[in-house]
Design a protein around this motif. Structure first.
Motif, PDB file in Angstrom:
ATOM      1  N   ILE A  71       0.839  -1.200   0.000  1.00  0.00           N
ATOM      2  CA  ILE A  71       0.000   0.000   0.000  1.00  0.00           C
ATOM      3  C   ILE A  71       0.878   1.256   0.000  1.00  0.00           C
ATOM      4  N   GLN A  72       1.944   1.223   0.799  1.00  0.00           N
ATOM      5  CA  GLN A  72       2.807   2.388   0.944  1.00  0.00           C
ATOM      6  C   GLN A  72       3.560   2.714  -0.343  1.00  0.00           C
ATOM      7  N   ILE A  73       3.991   1.675  -1.067  1.00  0.00           N
ATOM      8  CA  ILE A  73       4.766   1.913  -2.291  1.00  0.00           C
ATOM      9  C   ILE A  73       3.884   1.849  -3.540  1.00  0.00           C
ATOM     10  N   HIS A  74       2.563   1.751  -3.325  1.00  0.00           N
ATOM     11  CA  HIS A  74       1.588   1.722  -4.427  1.00  0.00           C
ATOM     12  C   HIS A  74       1.879   0.575  -5.399  1.00  0.00           C
ATOM     13  N   SER A  75       2.052  -0.600  -4.847  1.00  0.00           N
ATOM     14  CA  SER A  75       2.337  -1.777  -5.659  1.00  0.00           C
ATOM     15  C   SER A  75       1.485  -2.935  -5.180  1.00  0.00           C
ATOM     16  N   LYS A  76       1.199  -3.848  -6.073  1.00  0.00           N
ATOM     17  CA  LYS A  76       0.464  -5.062  -5.722  1.00  0.00           C
ATOM     18  C   LYS A  76       1.293  -6.311  -5.988  1.00  0.00           C
ATOM     19  N   VAL A  77       2.573  -6.133  -6.272  1.00  0.00           N
ATOM     20  CA  VAL A  77       3.420  -7.234  -6.707  1.00  0.00           C
ATOM     21  C   VAL A  77       4.038  -7.952  -5.508  1.00  0.00           C
ATOM     22  N   ILE A  78       4.110  -9.282  -5.602  1.00  0.00           N
ATOM     23  CA  ILE A  78       4.864 -10.107  -4.663  1.00  0.00           C
ATOM     24  C   ILE A  78       5.677 -11.097  -5.496  1.00  0.00           C
ATOM     25  N   THR A  79       6.894 -11.361  -5.086  1.00  0.00           N
ATOM     26  CA  THR A  79       7.722 -12.308  -5.834  1.00  0.00           C
ATOM     27  C   THR A  79       7.188 -13.724  -5.669  1.00  0.00           C
ATOM     28  N   TYR A  80       7.563 -14.599  -6.602  1.00  0.00           N
ATOM     29  CA  TYR A  80       7.132 -15.997  -6.507  1.00  0.00           C
ATOM     30  C   TYR A  80       7.647 -16.630  -5.224  1.00  0.00           C
ATOM     31  N   GLU A  81       8.906 -16.352  -4.888  1.00  0.00           N
ATOM     32  CA  GLU A  81       9.486 -16.907  -3.659  1.00  0.00           C
ATOM     33  C   GLU A  81       8.743 -16.389  -2.431  1.00  0.00           C
ATOM     34  N   GLY A  82       8.435 -15.071  -2.448  1.00  0.00           N
ATOM     35  CA  GLY A  82       7.691 -14.490  -1.331  1.00  0.00           C
ATOM     36  C   GLY A  82       6.314 -15.087  -1.198  1.00  0.00           C
ATOM     37  N   CYS A  83       5.688 -15.410  -2.324  1.00  0.00           N
ATOM     38  CA  CYS A  83       4.358 -16.030  -2.312  1.00  0.00           C
ATOM     39  C   CYS A  83       4.416 -17.420  -1.682  1.00  0.00           C
ATOM     40  N   ILE A  84       5.431 -18.211  -2.048  1.00  0.00           N
ATOM     41  CA  ILE A  84       5.573 -19.557  -1.488  1.00  0.00           C
ATOM     42  C   ILE A  84       5.856 -19.484   0.015  1.00  0.00           C
ATOM     43  N   ILE A  85       6.664 -18.509   0.422  1.00  0.00           N
ATOM     44  CA  ILE A  85       6.944 -18.331   1.856  1.00  0.00           C
ATOM     45  C   ILE A  85       5.658 -17.990   2.599  1.00  0.00           C
ATOM     46  N   GLN A  86       4.825 -17.127   2.010  1.00  0.00           N
ATOM     47  CA  GLN A  86       3.529 -16.806   2.623  1.00  0.00           C
ATOM     48  C   GLN A  86       2.652 -18.046   2.732  1.00  0.00           C
ATOM     49  N   VAL A  87       2.618 -18.849   1.674  1.00  0.00           N
ATOM     50  CA  VAL A  87       1.835 -20.085   1.697  1.00  0.00           C
ATOM     51  C   VAL A  87       2.284 -20.969   2.854  1.00  0.00           C
ATOM     52  N   TYR A  88       3.602 -21.114   3.006  1.00  0.00           N
ATOM     53  CA  TYR A  88       4.129 -21.992   4.053  1.00  0.00           C
ATOM     54  C   TYR A  88       3.731 -21.505   5.444  1.00  0.00           C
ATOM     55  N   PHE A  89       4.014 -20.248   5.742  1.00  0.00           N
ATOM     56  CA  PHE A  89       3.784 -19.760   7.105  1.00  0.00           C
ATOM     57  C   PHE A  89       2.305 -19.526   7.393  1.00  0.00           C
ATOM     58  N   PHE A  90       1.530 -19.126   6.384  1.00  0.00           N
ATOM     59  CA  PHE A  90       0.092 -18.972   6.582  1.00  0.00           C
ATOM     60  C   PHE A  90      -0.535 -20.322   6.932  1.00  0.00           C
ATOM     61  N   THR A  91      -0.126 -21.366   6.222  1.00  0.00           N
ATOM     62  CA  THR A  91      -0.623 -22.712   6.502  1.00  0.00           C
ATOM     63  C   THR A  91      -0.127 -23.210   7.843  1.00  0.00           C
ATOM     64  N   LEU A  92       1.154 -22.978   8.123  1.00  0.00           N
ATOM     65  CA  LEU A  92       1.751 -23.418   9.388  1.00  0.00           C
ATOM     66  C   LEU A  92       0.995 -22.873  10.587  1.00  0.00           C
ATOM     67  N   PHE A  93       0.828 -21.560  10.635  1.00  0.00           N
ATOM     68  CA  PHE A  93       0.200 -20.951  11.810  1.00  0.00           C
ATOM     69  C   PHE A  93      -1.310 -21.173  11.830  1.00  0.00           C
ATOM     70  N   GLY A  94      -1.935 -21.332  10.656  1.00  0.00           N
ATOM     71  CA  GLY A  94      -3.363 -21.645  10.626  1.00  0.00           C
ATOM     72  C   GLY A  94      -3.651 -23.013  11.200  1.00  0.00           C
ATOM     73  N   VAL A  95      -2.870 -24.024  10.772  1.00  0.00           N
ATOM     74  CA  VAL A  95      -3.028 -25.384  11.304  1.00  0.00           C
ATOM     75  C   VAL A  95      -2.649 -25.418  12.785  1.00  0.00           C
ATOM     76  N   LEU A  96      -1.585 -24.699  13.134  1.00  0.00           N
ATOM     77  CA  LEU A  96      -1.156 -24.664  14.544  1.00  0.00           C
ATOM     78  C   LEU A  96      -2.241 -24.088  15.440  1.00  0.00           C
ATOM     79  N   ASP A  97      -2.909 -23.030  14.985  1.00  0.00           N
ATOM     80  CA  ASP A  97      -4.034 -22.464  15.750  1.00  0.00           C
ATOM     81  C   ASP A  97      -5.099 -23.520  16.016  1.00  0.00           C
ATOM     82  N   SER A  98      -5.465 -24.244  14.974  1.00  0.00           N
ATOM     83  CA  SER A  98      -6.504 -25.264  15.097  1.00  0.00           C
ATOM     84  C   SER A  98      -6.100 -26.356  16.092  1.00  0.00           C
ATOM     85  N   LEU A  99      -4.862 -26.806  16.018  1.00  0.00           N
ATOM     86  CA  LEU A  99      -4.390 -27.879  16.900  1.00  0.00           C
ATOM     87  C   LEU A  99      -4.260 -27.394  18.345  1.00  0.00           C
TER      88      LEU A  99
END
Length: 309
Positions: free
Chosen positions: A85-113
């Motif tokens: 939002i601050q830099i007026h961009s909507k871009v995320i790198t492919y590597e950054g996207c995969i890292i988000q997938v990993y940690f979003f899933t990790l902490f989401g499943v961890l919350d449930s458990l």
């Protein structure tokens, strides 16, 4: 057109909640405020449970673990969204996207458990009070949290590796403010059968399984509370679980609401706004739910403010 290899993707766009440029300063301030409240609120819970000897019991050990997971969950997506939002961009790198997938899933499943572990703790405390401290000793508490972490980490690793195997035909536009496995699967132009199977099994085993365990624990708790003769005794027993019931209800019903709205509504921005409920607001409210009606937490907060142990 032949699918391109994942590493050949030039750009991934996180379209976010709104494309209205005039709303961006407001959204930046709103999400920065919610993120700071979430982090500070959960850090206070962790500080209190570590520093105050009155809170060195299993329930608060699990609560501090949940607070850490909540910080991790929101930190996976909100800082990147604020930067964009601050830099007026909507871009995320492919590597950054995969890292988000990993940690979003990790902490989401961890919350449930962890919520399931906390339900089990309530069940033992109310249904087997004489054996509670013997069963729920320090070693068992540590083991339950460790198993939750290992399970969440292994599934997140599997999901991320399978996401890496996907191929895409063009730049990606994700109708969210973060990368999620199901969004990437829908945008892939390679065969996603294996990914779909793994995701559905995960929903059943790591979503439905813990939820069923929570329901079973509270069915047993309800039976035990009903057997208590005095109204005061029933109220005291039930009050020990009210915070956890509130958090569980908020967590699961917001997730169900989001995925129901995504399957019914064709408005992707409405779905993105609805996802804010379970990805941000739920984790922001958890410290308040556990604090405002919890005498132990409030007492520890007063002792901390006075500099007393």
């Amino acid at each position: 057109m032949e699918p391109e290899n994942a590493t050949q993707i030039y750009k991934i766009f996180l379209l976010g909640i709104s494309e209205n440029s005039t709303l961006q300063p407001f959204l930046f301030g709103l999400f920065l405020f919610m993120y700071l409240v979430t982090v500070l609120g959960n850090l206070v819970i962790i500080l209190l449970t570590v520093s105050d000897s009155h809170l060195h019991i299993p329930m608060y050990f699990f609560l501090s673990s949940l607070s850490f997971a909540d910080i991790g969950f929101t930190s996976t997506s909100i800082p990147k969204m604020l930067v964009n939002i601050q830099i007026h961009s909507k871009v995320i790198t492919y590597e950054g996207c995969i890292i988000q997938v990993y940690f979003f899933t990790l902490f989401g499943v961890l919350d449930s458990l962890l919520l399931t572990v906390m339900a089990y703790d309530c069940f033992l405390d109310i249904c087997h009070p004489l054996h509670y401290m013997v069963i729920m000793n320090l070693r068992v508490c540590g083991l339950l949290v460790l198993v939750s972490w290992v399970t969440a980490a292994l599934y997140s690793l599997l999901g991320s590796l399978m996401t890496l195997s996907l191929s895409f035909c063009t730049d990606l536009e994700i109708q969210q403010f973060l990368c999620e496995i199901n969004e990437l699967i829908q945008l892939a132009c390679s065969n996603t059968f294996a990914n779909d199977i793994v995701m559905y099994f995960a929903v059943v085993l790591l979503g439905g399984g813990p939820f069923a365990g929570i329901l079973y624990s509270y069915a047993k708790i309800d039976s035990s509370i009903s057997a208590i003769s005095s109204a005061q005794g029933r109220y005291k027993a039930f009050s020990t679980c009210t915070s956890h019931i509130s958090v569980v209800s908020l967590f699961y019903f917001t997730i169900l609401g989001v995925y129901r709205s995504s399957s019914v509504s064709q408005n992707t921005q409405s779905t993105a706004r609805a996802s804010v409920m379970y990805s941000i607001i739920t984790h922001m409210l958890n410290p308040f739910i556990y604090s405002l009606r919890n005498k132990d937490i409030m007492g520890a907060l007063r002792r901390l403010s006075r500099g007393k142990p």
